[in-house]
Structure formats: C-alpha cells, structure tokens
Design a protein around this motif. Structure first.
Motif, PDB file in Angstrom:
ATOM      1  N   LYS A  92       1.078  -1.162  -0.030  1.00 14.51           N
ATOM      2  CA  LYS A  92       0.129  -0.099  -0.127  1.00 14.51           C
ATOM      3  C   LYS A  92       0.772   1.225   0.227  1.00 14.51           C
ATOM      4  CE  LYS A  92      -3.454   2.415   2.609  1.00 14.51           C
ATOM      5  NZ  LYS A  92      -4.103   2.679   4.034  1.00 14.51           N
ATOM      6  N   LYS A  93       2.046   1.192   0.959  1.00  8.02           N
ATOM      7  CA  LYS A  93       2.724   2.263   1.097  1.00  8.02           C
ATOM      8  C   LYS A  93       3.407   2.725  -0.502  1.00  8.02           C
ATOM      9  CE  LYS A  93       6.491   4.299   3.672  1.00  8.02           C
ATOM     10  NZ  LYS A  93       7.114   4.834   2.390  1.00  8.02           N
ATOM     11  N   LEU A 151       1.145   4.302  -2.843  1.00  5.07           N
ATOM     12  CA  LEU A 151       0.956   5.569  -2.590  1.00  5.07           C
ATOM     13  C   LEU A 151       2.053   6.453  -3.054  1.00  5.07           C
ATOM     14  CD1 LEU A 151      -0.877   5.224   0.909  1.00  5.07           C
ATOM     15  CD2 LEU A 151      -2.061   5.846  -1.063  1.00  5.07           C
ATOM     16  N   SER A 155      -9.846  -2.962   3.172  1.00  5.53           N
ATOM     17  CA  SER A 155      -9.827  -1.863   3.580  1.00  5.53           C
ATOM     18  C   SER A 155      -8.740  -0.944   2.777  1.00  5.53           C
ATOM     19  CB  SER A 155      -9.832  -1.662   5.057  1.00  5.53           C
ATOM     20  OG  SER A 155      -8.619  -2.335   5.093  1.00  5.53           O
ATOM     21  N   MET A 156      -7.807  -1.559   2.462  1.00  2.00           N
ATOM     22  CA  MET A 156      -6.561  -0.836   1.904  1.00  2.00           C
ATOM     23  C   MET A 156      -6.907  -0.452   0.515  1.00  2.00           C
ATOM     24  SD  MET A 156      -3.232  -3.197   3.372  1.00  2.00           S
ATOM     25  CE  MET A 156      -2.713  -3.122   5.062  1.00  2.00           C
ATOM     26  N   GLU A 160      -9.955   0.216  -0.520  1.00  2.96           N
ATOM     27  CA  GLU A 160     -10.714   1.182  -0.488  1.00  2.96           C
ATOM     28  C   GLU A 160     -10.024   2.689  -0.398  1.00  2.96           C
ATOM     29  OE1 GLU A 160     -13.441   0.156   2.462  1.00  2.96           O
ATOM     30  OE2 GLU A 160     -14.733  -0.984   1.212  1.00  2.96           O
ATOM     31  N   ASP A 161      -8.989   2.556   0.568  1.00  2.00           N
ATOM     32  CA  ASP A 161      -7.948   3.694   0.848  1.00  2.00           C
ATOM     33  C   ASP A 161      -7.335   4.096  -0.671  1.00  2.00           C
ATOM     34  OD1 ASP A 161      -8.782   3.940   3.130  1.00  2.00           O
ATOM     35  OD2 ASP A 161      -6.906   3.006   4.086  1.00  2.00           O
ATOM     36  N   LEU A 162      -6.914   3.207  -1.146  1.00  2.00           N
ATOM     37  CA  LEU A 162      -6.169   3.510  -2.664  1.00  2.00           C
ATOM     38  C   LEU A 162      -7.018   4.061  -3.738  1.00  2.00           C
ATOM     39  CD1 LEU A 162      -3.856   0.044  -2.996  1.00  2.00           C
ATOM     40  CD2 LEU A 162      -3.063   2.632  -2.335  1.00  2.00           C
ATOM     41  N   LYS A 200      -9.709   5.809  -2.882  1.00  2.00           N
ATOM     42  CA  LYS A 200      -9.922   7.279  -2.632  1.00  2.00           C
ATOM     43  C   LYS A 200      -8.828   8.023  -3.054  1.00  2.00           C
ATOM     44  CE  LYS A 200     -12.847   5.927   1.519  1.00  2.00           C
ATOM     45  NZ  LYS A 200     -12.878   5.852   3.012  1.00  2.00           N
ATOM     46  N   ASN A 201      -7.574   7.659  -3.003  1.00  2.00           N
ATOM     47  CA  ASN A 201      -6.623   8.353  -3.427  1.00  2.00           C
ATOM     48  C   ASN A 201      -6.046   8.226  -5.029  1.00  2.00           C
ATOM     49  OD1 ASN A 201      -4.705   9.407  -1.057  1.00  2.00           O
ATOM     50  ND2 ASN A 201      -5.833   7.450  -0.279  1.00  2.00           N
ATOM     51  N   LYS A 237      -5.520   5.829  -6.704  1.00  3.03           N
ATOM     52  CA  LYS A 237      -4.453   4.769  -7.326  1.00  3.03           C
ATOM     53  C   LYS A 237      -5.037   3.616  -8.137  1.00  3.03           C
ATOM     54  CE  LYS A 237      -1.060   7.162  -5.552  1.00  3.03           C
ATOM     55  NZ  LYS A 237       0.077   7.827  -6.469  1.00  3.03           N
TER      56      LYS A 237
END
Length: 256
Positions: free
Chosen positions: A67-68, A71, A84-85, A87-89, A91-92, A94
C-alpha cells in the motif's frame, strides 16, 4: 502444386498469422499482491498464462508495504490487498474507477507441527490456556504491518496475558511463522490460514476463537495507470471464476 497442397499451404499461412497476432497482443501484467496469496497465485499462474497468452509478473510483499509503495507512486496493472486498503487506494485515485472485486478471504488461525496433537481452542479460555502452556509461539511483527501479527497481538492483549507471553514470543518480518513451526523453532504459530495450509510440516489447528480472530478479505483492482486494463480485468475475472475456486479452497481460503 496440386489443389490439396495449395489448401494446406493457405491453412498453414492463416494459422501462422493468427498465432503471431495472438502473441503480439499478449500482455505482460505486473501484479502487486499480499504475501498471503503467494501459494495460490503461484499455482494458478501457469493456467492463466496458458489460457490467455498473457504473462504475469507478480511481486509479493506485506500488504501494508505494498500500500505504501503504491501511494508513493509505484504502478501496477493488478493490485490485490485487503478490502480496507484497496478502498483507501481508490480514494487516493490509485485504482481505476471500475470498482473493487472481492477475490477470497482467509481467517487468522493457529498452527502446530504436523503429527502433533491438536490443542483445543474452541473458546477464548481454552485458547488462553493453550498459549500459556506453549513452549513458544511465533507470529508476524505487528510493527511491520503483518495483518495476522496485529490480530495475534491484539488477541493476546485482550486475553490479559501479554506480559506472560513476551519471553516466549518470536516475531518474524513476514509470512515465516509456519516455517519456524515446521522446523520446531516454535511450538505454535499464528498466521493466515492460507500461509499455514500449503506449508509442509505444519497443520492447521483452526481459526482463533470468536471475536479474537477475524477474516481477512482480499480484494482485487486495476491500477489507475495500467496500459493493459482489459487483460487486467481478465485476470481478476479468472481469479474469481469457477476454474480458480478449488485452488483457493485447497490453500485455506474461502472463495468469494
């Protein structure tokens, strides 16, 4: 040249053109995947490549590390991390906006050496006593982002035995818990079931009891900058299709 020979030559030429076109259109897909899926993806890769002509280049790492990296700007055609990871990507920005696809889930579970008597971990108190009586236990270092390690440390804390377990706990940087149990360097291990089932020399005792454990859901998506989006969709469709389901189940996953 007679008529039959001419027809054979024409058919051969057409076949060569079709084959060269298929090879020319083949994609090389870069895949970033959680290390928990190593055994099943390695097993499925030859079948996918044979079926599609596409080639997979898979990089496995701890989900938090991947993930890092994403990002920070690393690109990939297909990414498979926890829901969850992902979904974060998304939103960003990616991941492509086509949506996320759940691939498979696997529980955090206890492992012991193959042939050893399986301890009773049917409830929290039984699990607590098993941990306290164990010579040693190994799991992924929570500080390094190992998902099963986070769950293991949280469970031990909730059981109120964190101090008692410190001296006999071995922390590993990734998915090496099953290996240490197989080598008898640790009596028990906590890891994703998918990291235990395929490993020779260890056996799955079962998921951590009740709400001490949890199911890790792995989800696939297409990288926002992928130049092979259609081939990437094909891989995700293959992994969630009936052809791959038996492989996932045999490796300790619950197919979606």
């Amino acid at each position: 040249m007679d008529r039959r020979s001419l027809m054979k030559a024409v058919v051969g030429a057409i076949s060569a053109l079709v084959l060269s076109g298929a090879v020319g259109n083949a994609a090389e897909l870069k895949v970033l995947s959680s290390v928990a899926l190593t055994s099943v993806l390695n097993e499925l890769t030859p079948a996918f490549e044979k079926k599609t002509g596409d080639k997979l280049v898979i990089d496995y790492d701890l989900a938090a590390n991947l993930k890092k990296r994403i990002l920070d700007g690393e690109r990939a055609d297909v990414i498979i991390l926890t829901r969850s990871m992902m979904e974060d990507l998304l939103k960003n920005n990616k991941l492509a906006a086509d949506g996320l696809v759940n691939v498979a889930g696997t529980p955090v579970a206890l492992a012991t050496r193959a042939g050893a008597q399986k301890p009773d971990i049917g409830n929290a108190e039984a699990f607590k006593q098993v941990l306290l009586s164990a010579r040693s236990i190994v799991y992924a270092d929570p500080a390094k982002g190992g998902l099963s390690g986070v769950v293991a440390a949280r469970a031990i804390e909730r059981l109120g035995i964190a101090e008692e377990m410190k001296a006999k706990t071995i922390l590993v940087p990734g998915a090496q818990a099953a290996e240490l149990v197989a080598k008898d360097e640790a009596e028990l291990g906590i890891a994703q079931a998918s990291e235990i089932v395929p490993f020779a020399g260890v056996q799955l005792v079962g998921p951590l009891p009740g709400d001490l454990g949890g199911m890790t859901l792995f989800t696939g998506g297409i990288g926002a900058e992928s130049r092979s989006a259609e081939a990437a969709k094909g891989l995700i469709k293959f992994l969630t299709g009936p052809e791959a389901t038996p492989n996932f189940k045999a490796k300790g996953f619950e197919a979606e």
